[in-house]
Write an enzyme that holds these catalytic residues in place. Structure first.
Site, mmCIF file in Angstrom:
data_model
loop_
_atom_site.group_PDB
_atom_site.id
_atom_site.type_symbol
_atom_site.label_atom_id
_atom_site.label_comp_id
_atom_site.label_asym_id
_atom_site.label_seq_id
_atom_site.Cartn_x
_atom_site.Cartn_y
_atom_site.Cartn_z
ATOM 1 C CG HIS A 1 -28.176 -35.909 -39.119
ATOM 2 N ND1 HIS A 1 -28.295 -34.592 -38.735
ATOM 3 C CD2 HIS A 1 -28.791 -36.628 -38.147
ATOM 4 C CE1 HIS A 1 -28.955 -34.522 -37.590
ATOM 5 N NE2 HIS A 1 -29.257 -35.735 -37.204
ATOM 6 C CG LEU B 1 -31.065 -34.168 -42.202
ATOM 7 C CD1 LEU B 1 -31.076 -34.845 -43.580
ATOM 8 C CD2 LEU B 1 -31.033 -35.218 -41.102
ATOM 9 C CG HIS B 2 -25.909 -31.920 -37.783
ATOM 10 N ND1 HIS B 2 -25.123 -33.045 -37.681
ATOM 11 C CD2 HIS B 2 -26.782 -31.969 -36.744
ATOM 12 C CE1 HIS B 2 -25.481 -33.728 -36.610
ATOM 13 N NE2 HIS B 2 -26.504 -33.112 -36.027
ATOM 14 C CD GLU B 3 -20.784 -32.498 -43.557
ATOM 15 O OE1 GLU B 3 -20.296 -33.646 -43.522
ATOM 16 O OE2 GLU B 3 -21.316 -32.038 -44.578
ATOM 17 C CD GLN C 1 -30.324 -43.281 -30.722
ATOM 18 O OE1 GLN C 1 -31.245 -42.653 -30.234
ATOM 19 N NE2 GLN C 1 -29.713 -42.893 -31.826
ATOM 20 C CB SER D 1 -26.059 -31.557 -31.341
ATOM 21 O OG SER D 1 -27.385 -31.621 -30.828
ATOM 22 C CB SER D 2 -30.659 -31.097 -34.447
ATOM 23 O OG SER D 2 -30.333 -32.131 -35.344
ATOM 24 C CD GLN E 1 -36.584 -40.295 -30.098
ATOM 25 O OE1 GLN E 1 -36.903 -41.150 -30.924
ATOM 26 N NE2 GLN E 1 -35.359 -39.775 -30.076
ATOM 27 N N GLY F 1 -34.177 -35.302 -38.362
ATOM 28 C CA GLY F 1 -34.128 -34.131 -39.226
ATOM 29 C C GLY F 1 -33.260 -33.018 -38.690
HETATM 30 P P1 AMP Z 1 -30.891 -37.390 -34.368
HETATM 31 O O1 AMP Z 1 -31.413 -36.680 -35.571
HETATM 32 O O2 AMP Z 1 -30.335 -36.496 -33.323
HETATM 33 O O3 AMP Z 1 -31.868 -38.422 -33.831
HETATM 34 O O4 AMP Z 1 -29.656 -38.233 -34.881
HETATM 35 C C1 AMP Z 1 -29.804 -39.167 -35.926
HETATM 36 C C2 AMP Z 1 -28.550 -39.987 -36.030
HETATM 37 O O5 AMP Z 1 -27.444 -39.124 -36.310
HETATM 38 C C3 AMP Z 1 -28.217 -40.714 -34.720
HETATM 39 O O6 AMP Z 1 -27.739 -42.015 -35.025
HETATM 40 C C4 AMP Z 1 -27.140 -39.849 -34.134
HETATM 41 O O7 AMP Z 1 -26.252 -40.543 -33.289
HETATM 42 C C5 AMP Z 1 -26.428 -39.372 -35.376
HETATM 43 N N1 AMP Z 1 -25.672 -38.143 -35.091
HETATM 44 C C6 AMP Z 1 -26.142 -37.009 -34.499
HETATM 45 N N2 AMP Z 1 -25.141 -36.128 -34.337
HETATM 46 C C7 AMP Z 1 -24.019 -36.714 -34.819
HETATM 47 C C8 AMP Z 1 -22.650 -36.311 -34.930
HETATM 48 N N3 AMP Z 1 -22.224 -35.117 -34.497
HETATM 49 N N4 AMP Z 1 -21.772 -37.175 -35.481
HETATM 50 C C9 AMP Z 1 -22.190 -38.396 -35.916
HETATM 51 N N5 AMP Z 1 -23.460 -38.843 -35.851
HETATM 52 C C10 AMP Z 1 -24.360 -38.005 -35.315
#
Ligand code: AMP
Length: 279
Positions: A37, A33-35, A153, A185-186, A61, A31
């Site tokens: 995601h 969420l940004h560009e 990951q 990044s969130s 985790q 969650g």
């Molecule tokens: P998270 O919400 O941080 O667990 O991320 C969920 C998914 O989004 C994971 O597969 C991340 O690798 C991917 N993700 C997070 N940040 C980015 C980004 N800047 N560019 C591309 N994918 C991302």
């Protein structure tokens, strides 16, 4: 867009979609969420008939000293963003609906998960593999999309999928960055303006490493030393800066262009950022 909180209801809905012959894509997220995601969801939409986005800050985790409680949560905004990019279903379980109180089964990848992030966070990938395996069983997707942002990951998940015969294609989507280079990044929401400005040294160091390789540099230790010096000078202290084989994640001496990557994690003011580039 359908929303689900119950794993059984989501499973039944996905099974009905499968019976209609639909190809199902899964995008697991925590969650906020940004560009980054949204790019994963768009990619999944291109490849699948139905896209399920999971939004779950997975407690298993996070280590006790990490930011589970403080992790940003914006469910209403997230649902609007999912709708906006055409997700078909959002899954928002609670920890209690995901994990039985006396849950005692783990999925652990035991080789790739040991180094880099795993060295700093020894129980992290066990939590990731367990929750992703559970999501795979609930949704039974044909395709799952993960971001290159979390390079290790994706490698760990691919290994789990191979080793446990999950019939799922894993796609690694490129890193989405702010215009100045900072990987989205969130956790960027925690950065002060000064820390954010200084954090540009991470992506800059990676760009410079990739440019050096393009110009003929092959010495992994020299590339690491330059990146380490650059982030340290900005006040972002590396946990690791490592040039690795992009498949096995093992450290290498000599860069093999197209098959190597540089991964880094840096800390400052109690915050921690990761970033990487293929070389
Ligand atoms: P998270 O919400 O941080 O667990 O991320 C969920 C998914 O989004 C994971 O597969 C991340 O690798 C991917 N993700 C997070 N940040 C980015 C980004 N800047 N560019 C591309 N994918 C991302």
């Amino acid at each position: 867009m359908e929303t689900f909180t119950s794993p059984d209801e989501l499973h039944a809905w996905c099974a009905a979609q499968k019976r209609l012959g639909r190809v199902i894509g899964l995008v697991p997220t925590m969650g906020s969420l940004h560009e980054g995601h949204l790019s994963l969801i768009r990619l999944a939409k291109e490849k699948c008939d139905i896209v399920v986005v999971s939004i779950f800050v997975n407690p298993t985790q996070f280590a006790p000293n990490e930011d589970y409680a403080a992790y940003p949560r914006h469910e209403e905004d997230d649902l609007a963003l999912c709708r906006g990019v055409g997700a078909d279903a959002a899954y928002l379980p609670t920890p209690a609906t995901m994990y039985a109180e006396d849950a005692s089964t783990w999925v652990a990848e035991t080789l790739l998960a040991k180094t880099l992030e795993g060295a700093e966070r020894p129980t992290h990938f066990r939590g990731v593999c367990t929750v992703v395996a559970k999501l795979f069983n609930i949704v039974q997707p044909d395709i799952a999309v993960f971001g290159q942002k979390d390079f290790q990951q994706v490698a760990v998940i691919r290994r789990m999928v191979r080793d446990l015969n999950f019939p799922i294609q894993i796609i690694r989507a490129p890193i989405v960055r702010d215009p100045d280079g900072l990987a989205k990044s969130s956790r960027n929401a925690y950065l002060t303006p000064d820390a954010r400005e200084a954090a540009l040294s991470l992506s800059r160091a990676l760009r410079e490493a990739a440019a050096a390789v393009a110009a003929g540099e092959r010495d992994a230790r020299r590339l690491e030393a330059a990146a380490r010096a650059a982030t340290t000078a900005s006040g972002w202290i590396p946990d690791y800066v490592q040039v690795i084989d992009a498949e096995t994640l093992t450290p290498i001496q000599t860069v093999l262009p197209g098959a190597s990557a540089m991964l880094l994690a840096c800390r400052r003011d109690g915050l921690r950022l990761i970033d990487n580039t293929l070389l």
